[in-house]
Design a protein around this motif. Sequence first.
Motif, PDB file in Angstrom:
ATOM      1  N   CYS A 242      19.784  12.393  20.633  1.00  0.00           N
ATOM      2  CA  CYS A 242      21.120  12.802  20.188  1.00  0.00           C
ATOM      3  C   CYS A 242      21.798  11.750  19.322  1.00  0.00           C
ATOM      4  CB  CYS A 242      21.991  13.114  21.403  1.00  0.00           C
ATOM      5  SG  CYS A 242      22.161  11.706  22.523  1.00  0.00           S
ATOM      6  N   SER A 243      21.262  10.550  19.272  1.00  0.00           N
ATOM      7  CA  SER A 243      21.972   9.473  18.573  1.00  0.00           C
ATOM      8  C   SER A 243      21.101   8.844  17.495  1.00  0.00           C
ATOM      9  CB  SER A 243      22.385   8.392  19.585  1.00  0.00           C
ATOM     10  OG  SER A 243      23.197   7.426  18.974  1.00  0.00           O
ATOM     11  N   ASP A 244      21.706   8.578  16.344  1.00  0.00           N
ATOM     12  CA  ASP A 244      20.954   7.906  15.278  1.00  0.00           C
ATOM     13  C   ASP A 244      20.630   6.465  15.669  1.00  0.00           C
ATOM     14  OD1 ASP A 244      21.351  10.187  13.820  1.00  0.00           O
ATOM     15  OD2 ASP A 244      22.928   9.359  12.538  1.00  0.00           O
TER      16      ASP A 244
ATOM     17  N   THR B 187      30.736   9.337  17.850  1.00  0.00           N
ATOM     18  CA  THR B 187      31.278  10.602  18.318  1.00  0.00           C
ATOM     19  C   THR B 187      30.669  10.891  19.691  1.00  0.00           C
ATOM     20  OG1 THR B 187      31.612  12.924  17.732  1.00  0.00           O
ATOM     21  CG2 THR B 187      29.533  11.966  17.036  1.00  0.00           C
ATOM     22  N   ASP B 188      30.850  12.091  20.231  1.00  0.00           N
ATOM     23  CA  ASP B 188      30.304  12.366  21.561  1.00  0.00           C
ATOM     24  C   ASP B 188      29.823  13.806  21.662  1.00  0.00           C
ATOM     25  OD1 ASP B 188      33.402  12.586  21.516  1.00  0.00           O
ATOM     26  OD2 ASP B 188      32.858  13.847  23.213  1.00  0.00           O
ATOM     27  N   TYR B 189      28.835  14.013  22.526  1.00  0.00           N
ATOM     28  CA  TYR B 189      28.255  15.340  22.765  1.00  0.00           C
ATOM     29  C   TYR B 189      28.227  15.620  24.265  1.00  0.00           C
ATOM     30  CZ  TYR B 189      26.136  14.935  18.057  1.00  0.00           C
ATOM     31  OH  TYR B 189      25.911  14.780  16.721  1.00  0.00           O
ATOM     32  N   ASP B 190      28.186  16.879  24.605  1.00  0.00           N
ATOM     33  CA  ASP B 190      27.931  17.309  25.979  1.00  0.00           C
ATOM     34  C   ASP B 190      26.550  16.773  26.399  1.00  0.00           C
ATOM     35  OD1 ASP B 190      28.372  19.495  28.213  1.00  0.00           O
ATOM     36  OD2 ASP B 190      26.301  19.673  27.507  1.00  0.00           O
TER      37      ASP B 190
ATOM     38  N   ILE C 134      38.185  13.375  29.805  1.00  0.00           N
ATOM     39  CA  ILE C 134      36.972  14.021  29.263  1.00  0.00           C
ATOM     40  C   ILE C 134      35.743  13.353  29.871  1.00  0.00           C
ATOM     41  CG2 ILE C 134      35.672  14.524  27.138  1.00  0.00           C
ATOM     42  CD1 ILE C 134      38.427  14.181  25.663  1.00  0.00           C
ATOM     43  N   SER C 135      34.795  14.165  30.344  1.00  0.00           N
ATOM     44  CA  SER C 135      33.577  13.579  30.918  1.00  0.00           C
ATOM     45  C   SER C 135      32.391  14.491  30.650  1.00  0.00           C
ATOM     46  CB  SER C 135      33.756  13.349  32.419  1.00  0.00           C
ATOM     47  OG  SER C 135      33.810  14.583  33.081  1.00  0.00           O
ATOM     48  N   ASN C 136      31.241  14.127  31.238  1.00  0.00           N
ATOM     49  CA  ASN C 136      29.988  14.841  30.983  1.00  0.00           C
ATOM     50  C   ASN C 136      29.622  14.735  29.501  1.00  0.00           C
ATOM     51  OD1 ASN C 136      27.756  16.302  31.736  1.00  0.00           O
ATOM     52  ND2 ASN C 136      28.742  18.292  31.487  1.00  0.00           N
ATOM     53  N   ARG C 137      29.887  13.587  28.905  1.00  0.00           N
ATOM     54  CA  ARG C 137      29.641  13.371  27.473  1.00  0.00           C
ATOM     55  C   ARG C 137      28.713  12.175  27.259  1.00  0.00           C
ATOM     56  NH1 ARG C 137      31.309  17.821  25.070  1.00  0.00           N
ATOM     57  NH2 ARG C 137      31.628  16.803  23.058  1.00  0.00           N
ATOM     58  N   VAL C 138      27.959  12.215  26.154  1.00  0.00           N
ATOM     59  CA  VAL C 138      27.199  11.047  25.704  1.00  0.00           C
ATOM     60  C   VAL C 138      27.873  10.550  24.435  1.00  0.00           C
ATOM     61  CG1 VAL C 138      24.958  10.145  24.982  1.00  0.00           C
ATOM     62  CG2 VAL C 138      25.045  12.165  26.404  1.00  0.00           C
TER      63      VAL C 138
END
Length: 338
Positions: A132-134, A311-314, A298-302
């Motif tokens: 999910c991350s560069d 930024t962040d994703y689920d 906000i939680s359950n994020r990477v």
Amino acid sequence: MKTIGILTSGGDSQGMNAATRAVTRKALDEGFRVMGIKKGYNGLINGEIEELFASSVSGKLSRGGTFLQTARCLEFKEEAGILKAVETCKEFGIEGIVVIGGDGSFRGARDLCLHGIKCVALPGTIDNDIVCSDYTIGFDTALNIVVEMVDRLRDTCESHDRCSVVQIMGKNAGWVTLESSISTGATAMVVPEVEFDFERDIVQRIRKSQALGKNHFIILVSEGVFFDVPSNKNYKYVKEHGIDSAAAFAAKVQQMTGVEAREAILGHVQRGGSPTARDRIIATEMGNYAVGLLKNGISNRVVVMKDNKITDYDILEALQMKKPFDRERFNMANAINI
Ligand code: ADP
């Protein structure tokens, strides 16, 4: 939320301390109480937890490793382990946790979220293999270590007209090898993601290089090329051709080209040492961002790096993403490195 915890999990990487420091200081600045959880999810199960203050993270920014220590915790993969961890959170008043680690650690964070503990995860590994991350915290430092080591090997290879076959870390992925190859001008590289042929990609590249007057050669091989995992496109090939270790690979180079070849396995030196400025900065930014999420409920994020922005994703979505290997950069390196 009044109290947040922080833990590092899975393999360590340079910059984990910088991230822990940023989370701690930013959280304190926001008025949270901060708890340092030792040895990954183990500490959460065993209650190995200590309160962190601003002074607890003094002098940590420039230090490799992780002062919270890290571990793999099999017990946490079972429901009973997770329930124990949730109990510990209640005991210590921990309502949110920042988890720094890889994909496995993210799964653990998601499990905790499902039990009501608000988690945010940060990508920490030298392998840069988190889809999910560069970018992952530690990658730049590990890369720079590899470059320094390969430069050293090149000096002695040049003195003796030798070939060095260098085994590079990266778990199942070839990112460290790819970027090291671009940075060192290695004669050839072998990664798990791209099928290779010994005659075409090693012997002929050495021959081409010799025709230009070169007598010393560097071949970078990802450790993942020797792993028996489905994502490794070369496992069957290296087994069938008797080149399933760096030493066997080097022996084959010598046998097929007549150039004296030696293997060098860089190993865990790639995971230690002081983080580069890039890793310190990204770790600090990501840590700061993670606390911002928790502060806003906000939680359950990477937390990720995408197109040079944080930024962040689920977590679940993030785990299901794909990160195709960069064939363009692979081809670029092969065209330029002769
Ligand atoms: P990484 O985080 O570097 O990918 P691991 O895959 O070893 O490293 O995961 C680190 C830890 O995260 C494991 O030891 C375990 O405690 C936890 N973990 C891994 N996979 C899961 C899972 N499917 N469910 C819950 N916890 C997990």
